[in-house]
Enzyme design. Structure first.
Site, mmCIF file in Angstrom:
data_model
loop_
_atom_site.group_PDB
_atom_site.id
_atom_site.type_symbol
_atom_site.label_atom_id
_atom_site.label_comp_id
_atom_site.label_asym_id
_atom_site.label_seq_id
_atom_site.Cartn_x
_atom_site.Cartn_y
_atom_site.Cartn_z
ATOM 1 C CD GLU A 178 -5.970 9.138 -2.671
ATOM 2 O OE1 GLU A 178 -7.299 8.903 -2.835
ATOM 3 O OE2 GLU A 178 -5.091 8.378 -2.726
ATOM 4 C CG ASP A 218 0.824 0.657 -1.230
ATOM 5 O OD1 ASP A 218 -0.055 1.237 -2.262
ATOM 6 O OD2 ASP A 218 0.831 1.079 -0.092
ATOM 7 C CE1 TYR A 228 -8.766 3.934 -4.865
ATOM 8 C CE2 TYR A 228 -7.662 5.437 -3.467
ATOM 9 C CZ TYR A 228 -7.781 4.737 -4.531
ATOM 10 O OH TYR A 228 -6.446 4.685 -5.267
#
Lengths: 405, 261
Positions: free
Chosen positions: B42, B53, B167
């Protein structure tokens, strides 16, 4: 609380069921937050239909916030400008000194209805942080306010106010350490505390249903103003004017008038000038996706968000609420801007002519009024939203004027 | 068979590694990931406002942007990688940089650069009217995220139109922070695999080979990001060696996880 019957040909029916205002708005959030956003949407729909919710909201606005706020004709300012009559909606007289509290009262009632036990918020200048800390103290809920470290430095009085009210103020050092970074950090907190935490967003932006519910809670401004103006003058105003950062005070004033034959003008912050650093996302930005919604953003060609600048920390944001983006596109509302210098001059003008010290945010609206009033007839009426008082800005203004305190 | 499908058709679980484009010598770091044994890579597209994040990847985003990394640079890095390697490459990032020139433009660039899949953090299925169709039209996978909040009612919407792999974000939170409890991962992976034929890769908070091995016993893939990104932060231009060493340790743990079980 404010929507006309479905199916009527009205501009007050937005957003659609997916939270879109035309091409704008929506729910652009990380998957972890989607179930919460959908739950909030369902619960808000139930609250809207519940007379007890409205009654509790109205009661708090009357007895805690101090509503209705006055509608005030400004005779000396009108005389000085020599054109249209200038009237102000006095939301700076609310408890905590700005319109922000209207929204916070509505959202904390919603939070408690949903059984949430912890409140988070973002703040730039600190006004929304103070309003959130206030309602949290009122209802005994713990409150965490995210504030850019840069803003913490330049807004110490509001940081102290929030702490007095029992809130924890977390300085955000990521990114540029201003409002948008505070919002990023609040979203990071929310995603890690999805089960117990309610995020009180301060402006009519963010993922659906926030732009709708913030607008609905702030629409008390326009609903009162419309009734007050009709009662006092027997007519509607010719022009509404309001300052725009995220745009919650403006949409609160405009929305109840959208179906009326009334012109509307939103005033963005042009900072150092539209060709330099500014915070005018409609004038200098283009559509993009940030903080949960599609709207006009200040960004470079790769979609990286650029830093906004305004002397008014409350307007210092690189985006704008999605309903404003839509109202601009369909041409229903006109948008203009005022620079730091123009806002400072308007600030002083209102102090001298009316004995009112406005916040730097509505000083941008007053700057636009100053430009436009002389071009209109003396029988015409301008209604501007005085959405905050200027006590918090004394130090900023003193510095800009070169005065020693 | 597509490169992504081949990666998950290997006789062992897949190691999926994440690094941020433009942070350090990205070409050398990508080569190190391949040499270390990563099965899928990725490549993070830096964004000014990476709100999903944690501190490590936030800082990597700012370093990359501070170094002047543009979208064109990212596609140059991807195309260069594709010229050197057959390992599947997935772009991961946020909607605004991806859609700045429109979904079609973005999908076209992905196709030209040999990108195999795209993960867009902040476009949920409800808003996926443009990007998903544009990618699928060019044979590029749109990889969606499932989370601990994705209940049975939510899952069908996530799976509809998702491809490549699923995911699983194992913690409700941001990247690189806390680690999920192994039992909760096992329960979630079983639930997801009952609902889809797509391979399920598990990420968020995975840092050490032992953790990665534990997850690899139940999942089709394990994603490691922040731990690698921290090596880049620590070693800068000299990061390729340490990145290769950690990748090799992780790959060995993941690839042999079931042999030891």
């Amino acid at each position: 609380m404010n929507a006309p019957a479905a199916g009527t040909n009205s501009l007050r029916n937005q957003p659609d069921e997916r939270g879109h205002f035309g091409a704008f708005g929506g729910r652009y959030v990380a998957e972890t937050l989607m179930p919460l956003i959908l739950e909030l949407e369902r619960e808000y729909a139930r609250a809207k239909a519940d007379p007890a919710f409205a009654a509790q909201f109205d009661d708090l606005l009357e007895h805690y916030v101090g509503r209705p706020s006055p509608l005030y004709f400004a005779p000396r300012l009108t005389g000085e400008l020599g054109g249209a009559q200038v009237w102000f909606k006095r939301d700076e007289l609310n408890h905590t000194g700005a319109h922000k509290i209207n929204n916070c009262v509505g959202q904390i009632l919603l939070a408690m209805r949903m059984g949430k036990t912890r409140i988070i918020a973002e703040t730039g200048a600190g006004q929304h942080g103070v309003a959130t800390a206030t309602v949290c103290a009122r209802f005994g809920l713990p409150c965490v306010v995210y504030m850019g470290a840069t803003d913490v430095e330049r807004q110490q009085p509001n940081v102290f106010r929030m702490k007095l009210l029992g809130a924890e103020v977390v300085p955000v050092t990521s990114g540029a350490a201003t409002l948008k970074d505070a919002m990023n950090e609040a979203l990071r907190d929310w995603v890690a505390h999805v089960h117990d935490t309610f995020y009180i967003i301060g402006t009519a932006a963010g993922p659906h249903p926030y732009p709708e519910l913030v607008r609905d809670f702030q629409s008390v401004i326009g609903k009162e103003a419309r009734a007050q103006m009709l009662a006092r003058t027997g007519r509607l105003p010719d022009l509404l004017v309001a300052a725009i950062g995220g745009g919650s005070n403006a949409i609160g004033l405009f929305h109840p008038f959208l179906d009326d034959p009334v012109r509307m003008l939103g005033v963005e912050a042009a900072g150092h000038g539209l060709d330099k650093q500014h915070a005018a996302s409609l004038a200098g930005g283009r559509p993009g996706i940030l903080h949960g919604n599609k709207t006009y953003l200040l960004q470079d060609e790769d979609g990286q968000i650029t830093e906004a600048h305004s002397i008014s920390a409350g307007l210092d944001y690189p985006g704008i609420g999605p309903e404003h983006a839509w109202l601009k596109e369909i041409g229903r509302v006109e948008y203009t801007s005022a620079t730091d210098t123009e806002a400072l001059a308007a600030f002083q003008l209102l102090c001298r002519t009316e004995g009112i010290i406005p916040a730097l945010e509505p000083s941008h609206a007053i700057a636009a009024v100053r430009r436009i009033a002389p071009t209109m007839g003396k029988d015409q009426i301008i209604l501007a939203n005085l959405c905050g008082r200027g006590d918090k800005d004394i130090f900023t203004v003193a510095k800009a004027l070169g005065a020693e305190l | 068979m597509s490169r992504l499908a081949s990666a998950f058709a290997k006789p062992h679980p897949a190691l999926v590694t994440f690094v941020t484009a433009g942070d350090g010598d990205t070409a050398a770091i990508l080569d190190a990931l391949v040499a270390g044994g990563a099965d899928v890579i990725e490549l993070g597209m830096p964004f000014t406002d990476p709100m999903a994040d944690g501190p490590a990847i936030q800082a990597a985003n700012l370093r990359a942007l501070g170094a002047g990394t543009t979208t064109a640079d990212i596609f140059r890095i991807a195309a260069g990688f594709r010229a050197r390697h057959a390992t599947p490459l997935v772009l991961m990032g946020y909607a605004n940089p991806m859609l700045a020139r429109g979904s079609d433009w973005f999908a076209q660039q992905c196709a030209k650069a040999g990108v195999d899949g795209v993960i867009c953090v902040d476009i949920p299925p409800e808003e996926d009217g443009d990007l998903g169709p544009a990618l699928r039209a060019r044979g590029i996978a749109l990889i969606r995220l499932a989370t601990p909040t994705s209940d049975a009612a939510r899952l069908p919407a996530i799976l509809e139109g998702s491809s490549g792999f699923l995911y699983y974000v194992s913690v409700a939170g941001i990247t690189g922070k806390q680690q999920a409890v192994q039992a909760s991962i096992e329960e979630a992976v079983a639930r997801l695999k009952a609902a889809t034929a797509l391979p399920v890769a598990v990420g968020f908070g995975v840092r050490h080979p032992e953790q990665a091995a534990a997850i690899a016993r139940v999942a089709d893939g394990v994603v490691v990001g922040s731990a690698l990104v921290e090596l880049v932060a620590q070693h800068g231009a000299e990061a390729a060696g340490p990145v290769r060493a950690l990748t090799a340790a992780l790959a060995q743990a993941v690839h042999r996880a079931r042999a030891h079980a």
